[in-house]
Scaffold this motif. Sequence first.
Motif, PDB file in Angstrom:
ATOM      1  N   GLN A 350       0.822  -1.209   0.000  1.00  0.00           N
ATOM      2  CA  GLN A 350       0.000   0.000   0.000  1.00  0.00           C
ATOM      3  C   GLN A 350       0.856   1.260   0.000  1.00  0.00           C
ATOM      4  N   TYR A 418       9.877  10.964   5.947  1.00  0.00           N
ATOM      5  CA  TYR A 418       8.991   9.972   6.556  1.00  0.00           C
ATOM      6  C   TYR A 418       7.550  10.321   6.240  1.00  0.00           C
ATOM      7  N   ASN A 420       3.419   8.450   7.212  1.00  0.00           N
ATOM      8  CA  ASN A 420       2.737   7.840   8.335  1.00  0.00           C
ATOM      9  C   ASN A 420       3.278   6.455   8.666  1.00  0.00           C
ATOM     10  N   GLU A 421       3.856   5.785   7.699  1.00  0.00           N
ATOM     11  CA  GLU A 421       4.249   4.391   7.879  1.00  0.00           C
ATOM     12  C   GLU A 421       5.751   4.157   7.829  1.00  0.00           C
ATOM     13  N   TYR A 440       6.903   1.365  12.658  1.00  0.00           N
ATOM     14  CA  TYR A 440       6.458   0.633  13.844  1.00  0.00           C
ATOM     15  C   TYR A 440       7.481  -0.400  14.317  1.00  0.00           C
ATOM     16  N   ASN A 485       9.001  11.642  19.211  1.00  0.00           N
ATOM     17  CA  ASN A 485       7.630  11.490  19.694  1.00  0.00           C
ATOM     18  C   ASN A 485       6.826  10.614  18.760  1.00  0.00           C
ATOM     19  N   PHE A 486       6.985  10.886  17.474  1.00  0.00           N
ATOM     20  CA  PHE A 486       6.198  10.182  16.468  1.00  0.00           C
ATOM     21  C   PHE A 486       6.592   8.707  16.381  1.00  0.00           C
ATOM     22  N   LEU A 488       8.128   6.830  18.604  1.00  0.00           N
ATOM     23  CA  LEU A 488       7.747   6.103  19.819  1.00  0.00           C
ATOM     24  C   LEU A 488       6.262   5.788  19.796  1.00  0.00           C
ATOM     25  N   TYR A 489       5.487   6.798  19.407  1.00  0.00           N
ATOM     26  CA  TYR A 489       4.036   6.613  19.352  1.00  0.00           C
ATOM     27  C   TYR A 489       3.680   5.483  18.401  1.00  0.00           C
ATOM     28  N   LYS A 490       4.301   5.493  17.216  1.00  0.00           N
ATOM     29  CA  LYS A 490       3.983   4.470  16.224  1.00  0.00           C
ATOM     30  C   LYS A 490       4.358   3.077  16.729  1.00  0.00           C
ATOM     31  N   ALA A 491       5.504   2.972  17.385  1.00  0.00           N
ATOM     32  CA  ALA A 491       5.934   1.666  17.884  1.00  0.00           C
ATOM     33  C   ALA A 491       5.011   1.183  18.993  1.00  0.00           C
ATOM     34  N   ILE A 493       1.789   2.059  19.581  1.00  0.00           N
ATOM     35  CA  ILE A 493       0.381   1.900  19.248  1.00  0.00           C
ATOM     36  C   ILE A 493       0.144   0.685  18.358  1.00  0.00           C
ATOM     37  N   ASP A 494       1.192   0.215  17.696  1.00  0.00           N
ATOM     38  CA  ASP A 494       1.032  -0.790  16.664  1.00  0.00           C
ATOM     39  C   ASP A 494       1.162  -2.195  17.238  1.00  0.00           C
TER      40      ASP A 494
ATOM     41  N   PHE B  18      -5.818   5.660  20.867  1.00  0.00           N
ATOM     42  CA  PHE B  18      -5.518   4.259  21.130  1.00  0.00           C
ATOM     43  C   PHE B  18      -6.816   3.447  21.134  1.00  0.00           C
ATOM     44  N   TYR B  46      -4.259   1.079  11.032  1.00  0.00           N
ATOM     45  CA  TYR B  46      -2.994   1.603  11.517  1.00  0.00           C
ATOM     46  C   TYR B  46      -2.571   2.848  10.774  1.00  0.00           C
ATOM     47  N   LEU B  55       0.799  14.531  19.851  1.00  0.00           N
ATOM     48  CA  LEU B  55       1.368  13.379  20.553  1.00  0.00           C
ATOM     49  C   LEU B  55       1.979  13.824  21.871  1.00  0.00           C
ATOM     50  N   LYS B 154       7.123  -2.326  25.049  1.00  0.00           N
ATOM     51  CA  LYS B 154       6.767  -3.404  24.143  1.00  0.00           C
ATOM     52  C   LYS B 154       7.970  -4.040  23.474  1.00  0.00           C
ATOM     53  N   ARG B 155       9.026  -3.252  23.309  1.00  0.00           N
ATOM     54  CA  ARG B 155      10.170  -3.742  22.556  1.00  0.00           C
ATOM     55  C   ARG B 155      11.259  -4.312  23.455  1.00  0.00           C
TER      56      ARG B 155
END
Lengths: 499, 220
Positions: A350, A418, A420-421, A440, A485-486, A488-491, A493-494, B18, B46, B55, B154-155
Amino acid sequence: MQFDFLKPQRESPVVIILILFKSLYSLGRQFFLPFITIYLLGRKDNENPFFTYFIVIVTVISLMRSLISFFRKKYYVDEDQLIVRSGALSNKTITIPFERIQSINFEQNLIHRFFNVVKLKIDTAGSSQKEAELDGLQFAKAEALRILLLKEKDEALSKINITEEAVNSEIDEATEVEASKTILTLSTKDLIKASLFENHFNSLALIFAGIWYIYINAKEVGVDAEDYVDEIPIMWNVTLYGAILLLTLLITVLISVVRTVISYYNLSFVRLQNGFRIKKGLFNYVTLSAIDHKIQTLGWSDTWLKRKIGIHDIHMKQASIKQVNTKESIIIPGANLSHVGEVIKLLYPQHSIDKINMNQVNTSYLDRKIFFSLLFSFLFSLIAIYFEEGILLLTLIGSMFLLPIYFTKKFRKLKYGYDNEFLRLSGGVFADNHVLMPIYKVQSVEKHQSPYQRKRGIVSLSIHNASGTERIPYIKEEEAHRLMNFFLYKAEIDDRAWI
Amino acid sequence: MEDNDQEIVENGSINPLFDDKIDQKVEGQPIMSEDSLNESLIIQSYNNQVDISSLPKLEKIQFEKLEEDYLYVGFINTVIIGLIALIFVAMVGFFSETIRPYVLFGYLAVILFFAFMMYAEYRSFKNSGYALRDEDLFFKSGWIWTSMIAIPYKRIQHLEVTQGPVSRLFDLANVSVYTAGGSSSDMEIEGIKQDEAESIKAFVLQKNKQVKIENSEDAI
């Protein structure tokens, strides 16, 4: 054929033959090298019989040890884990829960192939000392064990209930081998082409270091090359140096070609249902597989020459304990850009990388590099003047002009972006390197700041994932914080499987 | 640890996002039987646009200082190594006639170097700190070259509470945090009270059940 893996069992007796060959090989190597140095350079004062005895004794002991550990090594499957008991004198038990298995790879060298057996390598990530190797398994047995482990692993995974996606991929990988599509195969000609246009400067430098080492050693023995140089007229001298340089370059290229052909011979790069598989090798026949969600970064690169004929390398890095282990990352030399595009499309369907805005790092990066290169060239020049080394001084003055150009080029190409993914990085000087990493999969983010950077409100960012580190040097502190911030958030939340 | 509550509130600001994601997953459950659909659904859920400015901000983190005693641990360790270096210089001076006249300079150099090391330790100590958020763990350190690292719970693969001989005298401990793959992304929180270290360990284990498995494995 049915195999019972629940019973503790040994590896096949072929291993004994493998061990014998290995001892012979190491013995041969131990004796061969001293032979060369002693007899070619005419050095005879080193003939100490104790040394010979010592090598023989050590080899015999290690042979005995290997044999004992072969007879003591047993493996079996117990519910949801593979257990390998080993150790010649001590007891060592490796327990690998199925859900920890990263990848299962096969390896065959010539002897393996003669007996149609494989070495099974089971990789785990995270905990060290948890990798297992089972040698000399019949091919069918190894395949059966692999499928069993992967299937059991799925059950173990579904018990923990990570995601369905991960589970499906494993079953497909194990059973639906037919549902595969070959992305590319490389003929010997392609391999030769790819290796010819490799960057040979590194290996050239290595060879010169080797020649220098031999020269020094020869001098110690009493063979002084300079004695001969004086006898040769000046004009000859220049041609001689030129010839040596050319010859070395030829040898370098030849070594590179031979190495590439041997290690990537008959390469086939295949798309499976949910992963990739690569088969390659002339003497050492290797099968590596990578499942989509285990691939941490996808990269492609070229050299200046390779770009001219449209060849790129593709790298896929998987999670690994040995961080910079090239064996763990799948490298395909000699792909073209359409292959790269195809792999990106297969791996990240995608995604369109063209939409990512690429940003340059801060210009102080360039200032700093130029400052340091000038400073060091200048300091070394002073030393060269003091010792009256004319050629060195000329080289250093040359580097004063060349290094700033080099770094300017490097700076211009160094970019990050970068969406979103994905995090996308590109760089290189004469080469082009590109890396694509799903955000993520970030394991940790780190920022560094030197006093110089602090004055200007700039930091360097390191983004770690399970296969290594990607760096974004010299960006504004606010931007770095936004990124941290971004990421960490992505890691956090996923919930997708990431390793 | 008091600051933590504040941090949780801070992190709480993302919770609507979330929850949103979880809702979507639950709604999607019946359709999930089909593979391809399932995959695309997960990806879509996602791939919502994220407003980065909304954030939780690491700039606002209040870092917890390390224990004052840890400074003394560092000093004692440095002094021990310094003394060994001094003894080495003395030995060289004792055995070598040529070096003997310069031994005083040697002492001076060693003392100056280790004094500087202690000063650097002091400054680095002042800059060091750690913070626990709802979802991740921070550690910062350094004086001339500073660094800050963040690891999401988590990691984390593996966790260890370790104690050096001098640290034990002061009842201090280090928490070593390991992630998958190489060692470059690992973190060590140094110089906190032993029981605090244990409670951090317990907190991380509670946040990430996978770590526990790893730990019990290693006990075998």
